[in-house]
Design an enzyme around this catalytic site. Structure first.
Site, mmCIF file in Angstrom:
data_model
loop_
_atom_site.group_PDB
_atom_site.id
_atom_site.type_symbol
_atom_site.label_atom_id
_atom_site.label_comp_id
_atom_site.label_asym_id
_atom_site.label_seq_id
_atom_site.Cartn_x
_atom_site.Cartn_y
_atom_site.Cartn_z
ATOM 1 N N TYR A 27 0.846 -1.211 0.000
ATOM 2 C CA TYR A 27 0.000 0.000 0.000
ATOM 3 C C TYR A 27 0.876 1.254 0.000
ATOM 4 O O TYR A 27 0.895 2.003 -0.947
ATOM 5 C CB TYR A 27 -0.967 -0.039 1.190
ATOM 6 C CG TYR A 27 -1.937 1.100 1.175
ATOM 7 C CD1 TYR A 27 -3.048 1.084 0.336
ATOM 8 C CD2 TYR A 27 -1.730 2.235 1.972
ATOM 9 C CE1 TYR A 27 -3.933 2.153 0.291
ATOM 10 C CE2 TYR A 27 -2.618 3.309 1.933
ATOM 11 C CZ TYR A 27 -3.710 3.264 1.097
ATOM 12 O OH TYR A 27 -4.573 4.316 1.059
ATOM 13 N N SER B 96 -6.444 1.100 -4.424
ATOM 14 C CA SER B 96 -6.491 2.532 -4.170
ATOM 15 C C SER B 96 -5.084 3.124 -4.329
ATOM 16 O O SER B 96 -4.481 2.990 -5.389
ATOM 17 C CB SER B 96 -7.071 2.748 -2.763
ATOM 18 O OG SER B 96 -7.438 4.060 -2.563
ATOM 19 N N ASP C 190 -17.574 4.136 -7.807
ATOM 20 C CA ASP C 190 -16.450 4.566 -6.976
ATOM 21 C C ASP C 190 -16.306 6.085 -7.106
ATOM 22 O O ASP C 190 -15.726 6.580 -8.068
ATOM 23 C CB ASP C 190 -15.158 3.859 -7.400
ATOM 24 C CG ASP C 190 -14.009 4.186 -6.451
ATOM 25 O OD1 ASP C 190 -14.187 5.079 -5.584
ATOM 26 O OD2 ASP C 190 -12.938 3.559 -6.560
ATOM 27 N N HIS D 159 -15.854 2.241 -3.818
ATOM 28 C CA HIS D 159 -14.424 2.122 -3.557
ATOM 29 C C HIS D 159 -14.086 0.875 -2.743
ATOM 30 O O HIS D 159 -12.942 0.450 -2.713
ATOM 31 C CB HIS D 159 -13.954 3.382 -2.832
ATOM 32 C CG HIS D 159 -12.477 3.584 -2.884
ATOM 33 N ND1 HIS D 159 -11.768 3.592 -4.061
ATOM 34 C CD2 HIS D 159 -11.564 3.785 -1.898
ATOM 35 C CE1 HIS D 159 -10.489 3.789 -3.790
ATOM 36 N NE2 HIS D 159 -10.335 3.903 -2.498
#
Ligand SMILES: *[C@@H]1O[C@H](CO)[C@@H](O)[C@H](O)[C@H]1NC(C)=O
Ligand SMILES: *[C@@H]1O[C@H](CO)[C@@H](O)[C@H](O)[C@H]1NC(C)=O
Length: 716
Positions: A484, A565, A649, A686
């Site tokens: 991430y 993301s 999203d 999302h």
């Protein structure tokens, strides 16, 4: 670590061969076919350009920013069909899906919390689309269904974004999202399960903060919003001009009282909170996702609980330097969890009656990162620290002086010691509430190791590697690497069913890298992966791949990378920078056009993380260097690459993925034999609140794509 979609989160706004060889021919044909279709669909790349800071940037797929046009819809559907062909190639896909479903099918519980006269907890009987909120008279008594969000829509696409009880516990406000959108509706219910008539529509990024008189609550929404566009569910306009409002129960939304707005600073967001004693309202003001806020306090007693526009706030902090989480207060003495001069966080107190004293340290910063602080039992402060990405259950206790144990009028005394919940009160003894079990899974056959590898600049990066204990280090294992690296979010070694299936049935290795940009070592670790340092995050991830290859876990052709993301941006940037390192990549709900990300919905708030492309030349050039959309190679073959996005999203709008797939197919496509595909989920957003069936379907598609690409085979 499901669904760590962190971009802009703090209020829930608060982001895998050798068998490839035998399918190359097929891929190539399909791809040619696809490129042809692409050309006629997209009327090929257009000649749109724009000039910024003296640089002319081509934006050939600008037309895909129009999410509601017929051309875009046709493009998305055609892409989806092609993607499905590749996701259906893996012959044991159904087995994967069945096993994943079996793993999810167990009863699971949250922790019961007392609100007013009752206890509440979340429960899922197994395959329910959404968790159900139950009410109990005592922690051990028979539960009753209190709110079942999954029943609000037939297909389970309504979800509970957040909920809060009034101080008395007599009222609950609950915020419902539909199709995964950030736009929500607030409803009210009393503690007997009766729904009130109040309905507050079109709110976004809100909490509900009840005044202690049970007469109303504070919440936020946006000014001047285009309800028709929002109703279409595909609105991309910037979220600006937030307003703080007070809703009086029993009156229509149109009569809500305007409490605060700031037209000079349209990007500001307001987070209301009522002090534990009900005497004050705290307004935290944020301008972006940086860990920094302003803090205003309003006196509710003198305002009769209803603050109106122009209120004379007590501006405790009036600049964006540090963040302050309210913990509790005792009269005029307030306690905060803050990073003020403390990148690993600490606890401070502030006395409203002695502002000249400022913030006074109560628990100074330690070597470990303070990751959570909360008040339990009225007067005890439990602090959780993290050391090398593991929570050390150091429970620091700050207790009231023993002479006066019941009083809230005290200053906490430090008595760092393990807290024995059983000392005074049998009822409070730590006990296992309910146990869960996982079908057909013997965890003793697996091991997780934490190791540290060196990144490009020599920084030691922690990584969790999990696999069967009898793994053979022959450089040939299917491997799934996840990362991430942003927004101060920490990835802990978690429990993810898809990973279990991957390890158990593909003989795979699962690696989770704790990249810079995360919060694993506090604010310095975060800063080392933001703005002009963002490339560190990509380097860390590529060096994780190199580590796994060097240590003979795997080889490039059997290595899959995945992120969501901000992690999708990571994956796409790394694929551009080092396509030869990976066999497959899946980037989900990603930000990919890093020159225009700030123009859509809440994207402007990530500029503190990524940079200010319009305002800062240096940032613009830095972003241009790594922005996935602007760095696709035409002279290097790409690994199998799937972009996953969702039609609703509105956190990271799907146009990023639409434009990027078009660019990938056009530029990297001719030299790439592997599939480059786009999957767009419908009636989902999302990630938060996604119904279980859609999660299982999507995860199965993801791993089926990966398995086919890296030649992983199923074993029962
Ligand atoms: C700390 O944990 C509690 C309990 O899970 C949670 O309610 C609270 O929001 C957390 N606080 C922070 C600052 O993350
Ligand atoms: C794309 O395919 C998935 C999986 O089959 C499906 O759930 C989704 O509705 C499709 N999306 C579109 C836009 O057709």
């Amino acid at each position: 670590m499901h669904h760590k979609y962190r971009m802009g989160e703090e209020i829930s706004l608060v982001i895998l061969i050798p068998s490839l060889l035998h399918c190359h021919g097929q891929h190539r044909n399909l791809l040619r076919h696809l490129s042809r279709r692409q050309d006629c669909l997209s009327s090929s790349p257009s000649d749109v350009t724009y000039t910024q800071h003296g640089v002319t940037v081509a934006d050939p797929y600008r037309w895909l920013e129009n999410l509601n046009s017929e051309e875009t819809k046709a493009f998305v559907e055609a892409q989806n069909k092609t993607a499905a062909k590749f996701m259906n190639k893996f012959e044991d896909k159904q087995k994967f899906k069945d096993r994943l479903t079996e793993l999810f099918n167990f009863e699971r519980f949250g922790v019961p919390r007392k609100r007013g006269d009752y206890y509440y907890y979340f429960r899922n009987s197994g395959l329910q689309s959404q968790h159900v909120l139950y009410q109990l008279d005592t922690p051990k008594s028979e539960p009753r269904v209190f709110l079942d969000p999954g029943a609000l829509e037939a297909d389970g696409t309504a979800s509970l974004k957040t909920h809060s009880f009034s101080h008395s516990g007599k009222l609950m406000a609950y915020v419902i999202s539909r199709s995964g959108s950030d736009w929500c509706t607030i409803y009210l219910m009393d503690c007997h399960g009766n729904k009130l008539d109040d309905v507050i529509e079109w709110v976004k990024f809100t909490q509900t903060a009840f005044t202690h008189d049970d007469k109303g609550f504070y919440y936020v929404t946006y000014e001047g919003l285009n309800v028709d566009a929002v109703k279409a569910g595909t609105e991309t306009g910037a979220d600006l001009n937030q307003r703080l409002l007070y809703h009086k129960i029993g009156t229509p939304q149109s009569e809500d009282v305007l409490v605060h707005l700031d037209r000079d600073n349209p990007s500001y967001r307001f987070i209301p909170k009522i002090s534990d004693d009900g005497k004050y309202i705290l307004m935290t003001i944020k301008k972006d996702t940086a860990p920094a806020s302003m803090l205003y306090i309003g006196d509710l007693e003198t305002a009769n609980n209803i603050i109106t526009l122009g209120h004379n706030w007590n501006k405790i902090v009036d600049c964006f330097k540090f963040r302050y989480y309210y913990l509790t207060s005792d009269g005029t003495v307030f306690y905060f969890d803050t990073n003020k001069d403390a990148p690993r966080s600490k606890i401070v107190k502030y006395d409203l009656s002695k502002p000249e004293e400022g913030f006074i340290d109560l628990v100074p910063q330690s070597e470990d990162v303070l990751v959570n602080s909360s008040v339990v039992d009225g007067n005890k402060l439990v602090l959780t620290y993290m050391r090398d990405v593991k929570d050390i259950i150091v429970v620091d206790l700050w207790a009231a002086p023993p002479s006066d144990p019941s009083s809230r009028r005290h200053t906490w005394r430090y008595c760092r010691r393990p807290y024995d919940f059983g000392v005074e009160d049998q009822e409070k003894r730590l006990s296992i509430f309910r146990e869960i079990s996982v079908k057909n899974f013997d965890s003793t056959l697996f091991e997780t190791k934490q190791v540290f590898y060196e990144s490009k600049d020599g920084t030691k990066i922690p990584i969790f590697v999990t696999h069967r204990k009898d793994l053979v280090f022959d450089g040939n294992n299917p491997t799934f690497l996840f990362g991430y690296g942003g927004f101060s979010s920490s990835l802990k070694a978690g429990f993810t069913f898809a990973h279990i299936v991957f390890m158990q049935h593909f003989g795979g290795v699962v690696a989770v890298a704790n990249l810079r940009g995360g919060g694993e070592y506090g604010q310095n670790w975060h800063s080392a992966g933001t703005l002009l340092n963002k490339q560190n995050v990509f380097d860390d991830f590529q060096y994780a791949a190199k580590y796994l290859i060097n240590e003979k876990y795997t080889q490039a052709s059997r290595l899959a990378i995945n992120g969501q993301s901000n992690g999708g941006l990571l994956v796409a940037a790394c694929v551009n920078q080092a396509p030869e390192l990976f066999g497959a990549a899946v980037a989900e709900v990603s930000g990919l056009d890093m020159l225009r990300f700030h123009k859509f919905t809440i994207g402007h708030s990530w500029q503190s993380e990524y940079g200010y492309p319009d305002d800062t030349v240096e940032d613009f050039h830095n972003l241009l260097k790594y922005s996935p959309l602007h760095n696709v190679h035409k002279n290097k073959p790409y690994p199998a690459f799937a972009l996953f996005t969702a039609d609703h999203d509105d956190r990271v709008v799907p146009l990023h993925s639409y434009k990027h797939i078009a660019e990938l197919q056009h530029t990297a496509g001719p030299l790439t034999r592997n599939p480059l595909v786009l999957r767009t989920a419908t009636k989902t957003g999302h990630g938060e609140g996604k119904p279980l069936a859609k999660r299982i379907e999507e995860t199965t598609d993801k791993f089926a794509f990966i398995a086919a690409a890296i030649g992983a085979t199923w074993r029962d």
